[in-house]
Design a protein around this motif. Structure first.
Motif, mmCIF file in Angstrom:
data_model
loop_
_atom_site.group_PDB
_atom_site.id
_atom_site.type_symbol
_atom_site.label_atom_id
_atom_site.label_comp_id
_atom_site.label_asym_id
_atom_site.label_seq_id
_atom_site.Cartn_x
_atom_site.Cartn_y
_atom_site.Cartn_z
ATOM 1 N N GLY A 1 -9.026 -4.517 -0.081
ATOM 2 C CA GLY A 1 -7.908 -4.038 -0.883
ATOM 3 C C GLY A 1 -7.808 -2.525 -0.814
ATOM 4 O O GLY A 1 -7.961 -1.909 0.247
ATOM 5 N N SER A 2 -7.599 -1.892 -1.984
ATOM 6 C CA SER A 2 -7.491 -0.422 -2.034
ATOM 7 C C SER A 2 -8.588 0.190 -2.905
ATOM 8 O O SER A 2 -8.492 1.349 -3.295
ATOM 9 C CB SER A 2 -6.109 -0.022 -2.566
ATOM 10 O OG SER A 2 -5.902 -0.575 -3.868
ATOM 11 N N ASP A 3 -9.604 -0.577 -3.201
ATOM 12 C CA ASP A 3 -10.688 -0.118 -4.060
ATOM 13 C C ASP A 3 -11.603 0.840 -3.299
ATOM 14 O O ASP A 3 -12.204 0.451 -2.282
ATOM 15 C CB ASP A 3 -11.499 -1.319 -4.563
ATOM 16 C CG ASP A 3 -12.605 -0.915 -5.515
ATOM 17 O OD1 ASP A 3 -13.652 -0.439 -5.035
ATOM 18 O OD2 ASP A 3 -12.415 -1.058 -6.737
ATOM 19 N N PRO A 4 -11.739 2.104 -3.745
ATOM 20 C CA PRO A 4 -12.531 3.095 -3.002
ATOM 21 C C PRO A 4 -13.969 2.662 -2.754
ATOM 22 O O PRO A 4 -14.499 2.869 -1.652
ATOM 23 C CB PRO A 4 -12.466 4.340 -3.894
ATOM 24 C CG PRO A 4 -11.205 4.188 -4.676
ATOM 25 C CD PRO A 4 -11.065 2.720 -4.920
ATOM 26 N N GLU A 5 -14.615 2.085 -3.766
ATOM 27 C CA GLU A 5 -16.013 1.681 -3.603
ATOM 28 C C GLU A 5 -16.141 0.570 -2.568
ATOM 29 O O GLU A 5 -17.045 0.585 -1.728
ATOM 30 C CB GLU A 5 -16.598 1.229 -4.942
ATOM 31 C CG GLU A 5 -16.839 2.370 -5.920
ATOM 32 C CD GLU A 5 -17.589 1.922 -7.161
ATOM 33 O OE1 GLU A 5 -18.143 0.788 -7.154
ATOM 34 O OE2 GLU A 5 -17.641 2.691 -8.132
ATOM 35 N N LYS A 6 -15.228 -0.403 -2.619
ATOM 36 C CA LYS A 6 -15.271 -1.508 -1.654
ATOM 37 C C LYS A 6 -15.000 -1.004 -0.242
ATOM 38 O O LYS A 6 -15.634 -1.451 0.721
ATOM 39 C CB LYS A 6 -14.245 -2.582 -2.039
ATOM 40 C CG LYS A 6 -14.612 -3.403 -3.258
ATOM 41 C CD LYS A 6 -13.573 -4.484 -3.506
ATOM 42 C CE LYS A 6 -13.941 -5.343 -4.705
ATOM 43 N NZ LYS A 6 -12.906 -6.393 -4.958
ATOM 44 N N SER B 1 -0.792 4.819 -6.429
ATOM 45 C CA SER B 1 -2.208 4.754 -6.776
ATOM 46 C C SER B 1 -3.027 4.159 -5.628
ATOM 47 O O SER B 1 -4.085 4.696 -5.259
ATOM 48 C CB SER B 1 -2.397 3.916 -8.049
ATOM 49 O OG SER B 1 -3.766 3.752 -8.342
ATOM 50 N N LYS B 2 -2.539 3.053 -5.059
ATOM 51 C CA LYS B 2 -3.256 2.422 -3.945
ATOM 52 C C LYS B 2 -3.311 3.346 -2.733
ATOM 53 O O LYS B 2 -4.354 3.487 -2.094
ATOM 54 C CB LYS B 2 -2.575 1.099 -3.560
ATOM 55 C CG LYS B 2 -2.793 -0.033 -4.540
ATOM 56 C CD LYS B 2 -2.192 -1.322 -4.008
ATOM 57 C CE LYS B 2 -2.499 -2.503 -4.924
ATOM 58 N NZ LYS B 2 -1.969 -3.778 -4.373
ATOM 59 N N ASN C 1 0.816 -1.215 0.000
ATOM 60 C CA ASN C 1 0.000 0.000 0.000
ATOM 61 C C ASN C 1 0.849 1.264 0.000
ATOM 62 O O ASN C 1 0.608 2.182 -0.786
ATOM 63 C CB ASN C 1 -0.934 0.013 1.221
ATOM 64 C CG ASN C 1 -2.087 -0.962 1.090
ATOM 65 O OD1 ASN C 1 -2.607 -1.190 -0.001
ATOM 66 N ND2 ASN C 1 -2.482 -1.555 2.193
ATOM 67 N N THR D 1 -10.352 7.911 0.247
ATOM 68 C CA THR D 1 -11.572 7.303 0.789
ATOM 69 C C THR D 1 -11.670 7.537 2.290
ATOM 70 O O THR D 1 -12.765 7.770 2.815
ATOM 71 C CB THR D 1 -11.608 5.789 0.486
ATOM 72 O OG1 THR D 1 -11.349 5.563 -0.898
ATOM 73 C CG2 THR D 1 -12.970 5.199 0.837
ATOM 74 N N GLU E 1 -5.630 -7.482 -0.184
ATOM 75 C CA GLU E 1 -6.360 -8.398 -1.067
ATOM 76 C C GLU E 1 -6.498 -9.786 -0.460
ATOM 77 O O GLU E 1 -7.316 -10.591 -0.916
ATOM 78 C CB GLU E 1 -5.638 -8.517 -2.423
ATOM 79 C CG GLU E 1 -5.465 -7.199 -3.157
ATOM 80 C CD GLU E 1 -6.780 -6.571 -3.581
ATOM 81 O OE1 GLU E 1 -7.793 -7.297 -3.651
ATOM 82 O OE2 GLU E 1 -6.803 -5.343 -3.828
ATOM 83 N N ASN F 1 -5.813 6.138 -3.293
ATOM 84 C CA ASN F 1 -7.183 5.627 -3.184
ATOM 85 C C ASN F 1 -7.603 5.464 -1.729
ATOM 86 O O ASN F 1 -8.713 5.847 -1.328
ATOM 87 C CB ASN F 1 -7.306 4.277 -3.896
ATOM 88 C CG ASN F 1 -7.371 4.415 -5.403
ATOM 89 O OD1 ASN F 1 -7.598 5.509 -5.925
ATOM 90 N ND2 ASN F 1 -7.173 3.317 -6.101
#
Length: 363
Positions: free
Chosen positions: A315-320, A215-216, A210, A223, A298, A219
């Motif tokens: 993970g690093s997904d903003p929506e998740k 990018s991660k 991270n 968030t 992940e 994000n």
């Protein structure tokens, strides 16, 4: 019986202290502690040992701030000299650091018995140096103490019933430590008064996957900024990661505080509303103190927390991340089972070391 404990990171000292307290109850057991120096940590000052009642190491190799190869090689050399001098009955190693694999290798090549505490954990991600260390250490260990049934099953799946070793499910020594230190944290920690917040999310970010991925990291931080507009986010952060944020112009709108000691962390855990982390240890500690957790990775070694709904991988997904926050901040924590031994993990370790003719059967 003489035991030599090899440790090199601050969390390993806390774990080993739980086992040392149990060892000290037996007059026929002698323990010698070797600190490799792997993690140079300013928090490991005199007060660290006094507040946490941790035995001071008998040897300090002071090996740090070098690459993986040089570090492991120097540790092998230094540990080997000590083992030849002391000739213990067992060499105890913890977890998955370079100190772990160096201690196990040095002992095995001297035909000494290797005991791996926290054996059988798997992320199944071979890009992680820790995964390599834990797999190799498991394979050359003589007694493997697994914190969970999942860890035990991992070893069964890898064929360990065919190897000349003993595998025991003992629980997690970190739960022993959490129970022991919970009371003293109330008395000695001043972090809550300093923080002066009633409702907050406790977050930590430290893993290279991270922090070293711009990018991660962006994000995750952006968030957290969004979440912070609804409830305060508190992030104890290492100066190295703070510099990465500044260098990449990643702006944090939430509360960044200096790294905290173990007693302060317990208080933050006990009083937070939710935990968000990429730390393996903090995932479990959230469970110990009845907090839901969101893991910013992940994969996790602690899959039972996912299975029982105490933890969500995002993970690093903003929506998740935001979706998991929206769900977990409202979810009542119900501990309907005891996943990690209930505070008896160290007792099981010592009792098994005192026995002979161990067999590969879960406790």
């Amino acid at each position: 019986m003489k035991l030599i404990t090899i440790i090199g990171a601050r969390p390993q000292f806390i774990k080993a202290a739980a086992v040392s307290r149990e060892i000290s109850k037996h007059e026929d057991l002698t323990e010698i502690i070797v600190h490799t120096g792997q993690h140079f940590d300013e928090n490991m000052s005199e007060i660290f040992f006094e507040e946490l009642q941790i035995p001071r190491p008998h040897y300090n190799l002071d090996i740090n701030s070098v690459g993986h190869g040089a570090m492991t090689g120097r540790m092998l050399e230094g540990i080997e000299e000590i083992l030849i001098k002391e000739h213990p009955d067992f060499v105890l190693v913890y977890g998955d650091t370079n100190s772990t694999i160096a201690g196990a290798l040095a002992a095995k090549k001297l035909k000494l018995k290797v005991v791996h505490i926290e054996a059988g954990l798997r992320s199944f991600n071979m890009d992680m140096p820790e995964e390599i260390n834990r797999i190799l250490t498991d394979r050359i260990s003589d007694i493997l103490f697994c914190p969970t049934q999942v860890a035990y099953q991992n070893l069964v799946n890898e064929g360990f019933k065919n190897y000349d070793c003993n595998v025991v499910v003992n629980g997690d020594v970190m739960q022993d430590a959490a129970i022991f230190y919970s009371k003293s944290s109330e008395e000695k920690s001043g972090i809550l008064k300093k923080l002066d917040k009633k409702d907050f999310i406790l977050c930590t970010i430290h893993r290279a996957e991270n922090t070293d991925n711009r990018s991660k990291l962006r994000n995750i931080v952006e968030t957290l900024n969004k979440i912070n507009r609804e409830i305060s986010v508190v992030l104890p952060l290492h100066p190295r990661t703070l510099k990465i944020l500044q260098r990449n112009n990643i702006s944090a709108e939430f509360d960044i505080i200096d790294p905290v000691g173990y007693l302060d962390m317990i208080q933050l855990l006990k009083h937070c509303s939710l935990v968000m982390t990429d730390s393996g240890g903090l995932q479990k500690e959230a469970y110990f103190f009845n907090k839901n957790c969101i893991t910013l990775r992940e994969e996790t070694e602690w899959v039972e927390l996912i299975e029982y709904g105490y933890n969500i991988l995002v993970g690093s997904d903003p929506e998740k991340i935001y979706h998991a926050y929206s769900k977990m901040i409202k979810k009542e924590f119900k501990k309907e089972n005891d996943l990690y031994g209930g505070g008896r993990a160290s007792e099981v370790i010592v009792n098994n070391l005192l026995k002979t003719n161990l067999i590969m059967t879960p406790e």
